[in-house]
Design an enzyme around this catalytic site. Sequence first.
Site, mmCIF file in Angstrom:
data_model
loop_
_atom_site.group_PDB
_atom_site.id
_atom_site.type_symbol
_atom_site.label_atom_id
_atom_site.label_comp_id
_atom_site.label_asym_id
_atom_site.label_seq_id
_atom_site.Cartn_x
_atom_site.Cartn_y
_atom_site.Cartn_z
ATOM 1 N N GLU A 1 0.802 -1.237 0.000
ATOM 2 C CA GLU A 1 0.000 0.000 0.000
ATOM 3 C C GLU A 1 0.831 1.283 0.000
ATOM 4 O O GLU A 1 0.498 2.247 0.682
ATOM 5 C CB GLU A 1 -0.950 0.016 1.200
ATOM 6 C CG GLU A 1 -2.000 -1.078 1.149
ATOM 7 C CD GLU A 1 -3.004 -0.979 2.283
ATOM 8 O OE1 GLU A 1 -2.675 -0.357 3.288
ATOM 9 O OE2 GLU A 1 -4.095 -1.533 2.144
ATOM 10 N N GLU B 1 -6.813 -7.754 -0.300
ATOM 11 C CA GLU B 1 -7.340 -7.528 1.054
ATOM 12 C C GLU B 1 -8.747 -6.966 0.975
ATOM 13 O O GLU B 1 -9.008 -6.065 0.170
ATOM 14 C CB GLU B 1 -6.488 -6.516 1.837
ATOM 15 C CG GLU B 1 -5.147 -7.027 2.291
ATOM 16 C CD GLU B 1 -4.427 -6.014 3.189
ATOM 17 O OE1 GLU B 1 -5.092 -5.306 3.970
ATOM 18 O OE2 GLU B 1 -3.194 -5.927 3.073
#
Length: 764
Positions: free
Chosen positions: A418, A479
């Site tokens: 991320e 995710e």
Amino acid sequence: MKRRSFLQCSGAALAAAPLMGTLRSARAEAPAAAPQRRVLPINRGWRYSPQPVAGFEARDFDDRAFERVVVPHSNKLLPWHGFDEHESQFVSSYRRRFKLPAGARGQRVFVDFEGVMTAATVWINGRKLGEYRGGYTPFSFELTADVDWTGPNVLAVSVDSTERADIPPFGDIVDYLTFGGIYREVALRIVPASGFIADFAAAPREVMSDRPGLDVHCEIDGAAEGASVEATLLDGERAIATARGPVSGGAAALALEQLAGIKRWGLDVPKLYRLQLRLWQGGRVVDQEERRIGFREARFTPDGFMLNGEVVKLRGLNRHQTYPFMGAAVAARGQRQDAITLKRQLKINIVRTSHYPQSRHFLDACDELGLLVLEEIPGWQHVGDVAWQALAIDNVERMVRRDRHHASIILWGVRINESRDFHDFYTRTNALARRLDPTRPTCGIRYFQESEFLEDVFTMNDFEFPLKAPNHSAYLNTEFVGHTFPTKSTDNAARLTEHMLRHARIHDQLASDPRYAGGLGWCAFDYNTHGNFGAGDHICYHGVSDIFREMKPAAGFYRSQCEPSDEVVLEPAFHWCTADDYQWLKQVMFCSNCEALRVYVGNQLIQEIAPDRAQFPHLRHPPFTIDLYKAANDTDRDLRVEGLMAGRVVIERRWSGKSVDRGFELRADTSELIADGADLTRVVFRVTDEFGELKPYATGAIELKLEGPATLIGDAPFALVGGLGAVWVRAGEQPGRVTLTARHPTLGKRSVVLALKPAVAELA
Ligand code: GAL
């Protein structure tokens, strides 16, 4: 299998190396001498002090005040939650004496560390060898110049477990704890001075043909004048094919062609082979190394992920490597147990080692079980300066070299989880992974679709529902759910049901479009985190199972997606209660792979229900919904459910309506341990109703008594949470019999007995 050697550093290009080997049929020639490589574990007999100690690196330092410990070692045992994260962030001191075995003189000696959190400065006999920065990757130091060949030697390690901003993942906030200590194994490696096998890679090819090939690229450390390398592929003890080729420029390239009778590695039958390499010099075998490999074709296509030519929708979860009380310092059996839980209990087909390379034992178990893996480099959102990035690039190299033989690994994650785009940095991580392993695609876990696509497979954390439409074919959602719906095992039925539903809805959407290769939910197990994340007690309750690896109802959804031929599954998405917050009874949900369910309340058949295809049109095994509001709005009524296949009852479960704690269970994951000071097993205790179903609000302090040569890791007494709890029993170094007795205040006591078998002796 033998331990691998860890490469000192950087390497020749696997892809660029010419193929010089020649095929020969299974070998006839016997080696003229026994291979000389010796890998000697030094996990026992460490001395430890939980602080920096001036002069501790000196050979004759008096360490009698140090504690005797065995690695994997945690610098600090902690409660399972509610502790201060700074408690494990300190510098500690480790020492290990050893005497080299006879015959070592004249060879080269290395020490191999599999993982030390987070930085390690190493001395041999008082001489500093250097500092290795990074908690998740293996490293080695050469000891040859400073060892005493006959007398005692002392390795000293200063372990810095503070969150140093110069080392990934640190520099900013991080949503997980790293803990501290020499938390993975250590060994000495003695190899020939004339040259030894430093590393090797195997690249299967034409896997879908009935005559696949295998390219082997081997790197040699040392001159190895006139040497050659022989590669032998073995099925168990049976040699299938051998090739031999010369060492040139520190490397040898071999090809095993037209291999007959090769079985492919798959999810149901994860067939593994042994690849053995021998270094020949002067008519003798001077070194030998071995790894397990598998033959499989794994491809991301516009039709989805394909394993061996068949589309497999990826259904996975993320796993952190930490456990209650011990952090990450968990020996092989515990690591393997997690893989077993993911494959056999949660029935997933892929796991992501979020957010770092995990234990080789975990990966070995994934190979053996047929559980696919996405492995990635350490990091979390933050990218540091150039020196920091250089460590991350070094992490790519060490991860790929350590793990490229694992058949289970299908993707290398080469971005910091991320993070923003960093064109140069990520161009380099991608290029390095591709050079070291041309057989596997890269990916990078991003949080926005527009991020620069430098990788082979598009992977993204998408926590929204509905999910974004795939902007690439072969789109893997890495995710979802997680922090958007944290759920504790003590939450009420409505929340537990919603938690399950959120995972199910995402998987339903993923199943709706072949461009979604699949998805990995956040996450498998609740995990310890920093105080500024999670629920305010240093836990993120994001798992479909709790931190003790016991299932919450959302785990039932994953379980229910297996085929009934694997296991017939019937799991409730709730804890049975008919009065508390009873609106939820309008939508009572079960996860099952049966064709129909018959639901009875108080022995009265309420309804036979079919899978809820209206809500989940794309799932193969949709959850089931029933309205029990009228039928169950009354106390003291048992719930009974039968699962049917082809009209026959194949499973039945009952939940008591009496609201009384009746049973107390104690269960160990194994009954036998090795008395090596590190082997361990989890022991779970649960309060149940009269049908053996969990009573989630049962409390009580469980008294625990351990007898025999082992230590108890965990709270004692243990205050039940969610009606259950778990501790770990860690073997001592003496064989014998261990009994753990757990006493519930009103439900009596239960015992488990463990047999501790003798361990192989270690270098003293
Ligand atoms: C993600 C992150 C994970 C975890 C998760 C919680 O953004 O990658 O490490 O923090 O959120 O849902």
